[in-house]
Design a protein around this motif. Sequence first.
Motif, short mmCIF file in Angstrom:
data_model
loop_
_atom_site.label_atom_id
_atom_site.label_comp_id
_atom_site.label_asym_id
_atom_site.label_seq_id
_atom_site.Cartn_x
_atom_site.Cartn_y
_atom_site.Cartn_z
N UNK A 20 0.86 -1.18 0.00
CA UNK A 20 0.00 0.00 0.00
C UNK A 20 0.89 1.23 0.00
N UNK A 21 0.68 2.10 -0.99
CA UNK A 21 1.50 3.31 -1.10
C UNK A 21 0.77 4.55 -0.62
N UNK A 22 -0.56 4.50 -0.56
CA UNK A 22 -1.35 5.62 -0.05
C UNK A 22 -2.73 5.07 0.32
N UNK A 23 -3.42 5.77 1.19
CA UNK A 23 -4.75 5.30 1.51
C UNK A 23 -5.44 6.12 2.58
N UNK A 24 -6.76 6.03 2.54
CA UNK A 24 -7.59 6.66 3.56
C UNK A 24 -8.71 5.72 3.93
N UNK A 25 -9.20 5.87 5.11
CA UNK A 25 -10.39 5.14 5.52
C UNK A 25 -11.22 6.03 6.43
N UNK A 26 -12.51 5.92 6.27
CA UNK A 26 -13.44 6.71 7.07
C UNK A 26 -14.41 5.74 7.74
N UNK A 27 -14.40 5.73 9.05
CA UNK A 27 -15.25 4.80 9.81
C UNK A 27 -16.31 5.61 10.55
N UNK A 28 -17.57 5.25 10.35
CA UNK A 28 -18.68 5.83 11.10
C UNK A 28 -18.94 4.91 12.29
N UNK A 31 -22.64 3.93 13.20
CA UNK A 31 -23.31 2.96 12.33
C UNK A 31 -22.50 1.68 12.14
N UNK A 32 -21.20 1.73 12.46
CA UNK A 32 -20.33 0.58 12.26
C UNK A 32 -20.01 0.32 10.79
N UNK A 33 -20.07 1.37 9.96
CA UNK A 33 -19.77 1.23 8.53
C UNK A 33 -18.48 1.97 8.21
N UNK A 34 -17.89 1.64 7.04
CA UNK A 34 -16.64 2.28 6.66
C UNK A 34 -16.53 2.36 5.15
N UNK A 35 -15.77 3.34 4.68
CA UNK A 35 -15.38 3.43 3.28
C UNK A 35 -13.86 3.56 3.25
N UNK A 36 -13.24 2.97 2.23
CA UNK A 36 -11.79 3.02 2.11
C UNK A 36 -11.40 3.35 0.68
N UNK A 37 -10.22 3.94 0.53
CA UNK A 37 -9.62 4.20 -0.78
C UNK A 37 -8.12 3.99 -0.63
N UNK A 38 -7.57 3.04 -1.37
CA UNK A 38 -6.15 2.72 -1.27
C UNK A 38 -5.51 2.69 -2.64
N UNK A 39 -4.22 2.98 -2.68
CA UNK A 39 -3.41 2.79 -3.87
C UNK A 39 -2.38 1.72 -3.54
N UNK A 40 -2.29 0.72 -4.40
CA UNK A 40 -1.34 -0.38 -4.24
C UNK A 40 -0.26 -0.28 -5.30
N UNK A 71 -15.61 -2.55 23.03
CA UNK A 71 -16.81 -2.52 22.20
C UNK A 71 -16.92 -1.32 21.30
N UNK A 72 -15.87 -0.50 21.28
CA UNK A 72 -15.90 0.74 20.50
C UNK A 72 -14.98 0.75 19.29
N UNK A 73 -13.88 0.02 19.33
CA UNK A 73 -12.91 0.04 18.25
C UNK A 73 -13.06 -1.22 17.39
N UNK A 74 -13.38 -1.06 16.10
CA UNK A 74 -13.47 -2.24 15.24
C UNK A 74 -12.09 -2.83 15.00
N UNK A 75 -12.00 -4.16 15.02
CA UNK A 75 -10.73 -4.85 14.76
C UNK A 75 -10.83 -5.78 13.55
N UNK A 76 -12.05 -6.03 13.07
CA UNK A 76 -12.23 -6.88 11.90
C UNK A 76 -13.46 -6.40 11.14
N UNK A 77 -13.33 -6.29 9.84
CA UNK A 77 -14.44 -5.83 9.03
C UNK A 77 -14.67 -6.70 7.81
#
Length: 94
Positions: A20-28, A31-40, A71-77
């Motif tokens: 991975x050379x760049x990336x972002x992730x946004x976790x709500x 709601x327990x949902x997330x969006x990610x954008x990565x460059x490999x 119960x607050x930090x996601x560790x697997x999605x």
Amino acid sequence: MVAAAGIFRFQDGSLLTYKTTAGTQCIDFTKGTATVAFTYGITGGTGFFKNATGTLQVTASGYAVLFDATGHQPVLGVITDGLLTGTIVLPNED
């Protein structure tokens, strides 16, 4: 992102490796949902992808399925949908 890498495995047994050379992730967290954008950056592979280079872009969304003891930090999605685009350059083997 501090550092990440991975491997794609294909039906014929070939592997495509990347870092991975760049990336972002946004976790709500509400709601327990997330969006990610990565460059490999492709770092090589085996079989069909031996000595491959190139770049891949990934965008995806998903949700958390496992949280830490607080119960607050996601560790697997789980990724529910996504798009992988980019260019894989294979060396010309004469």
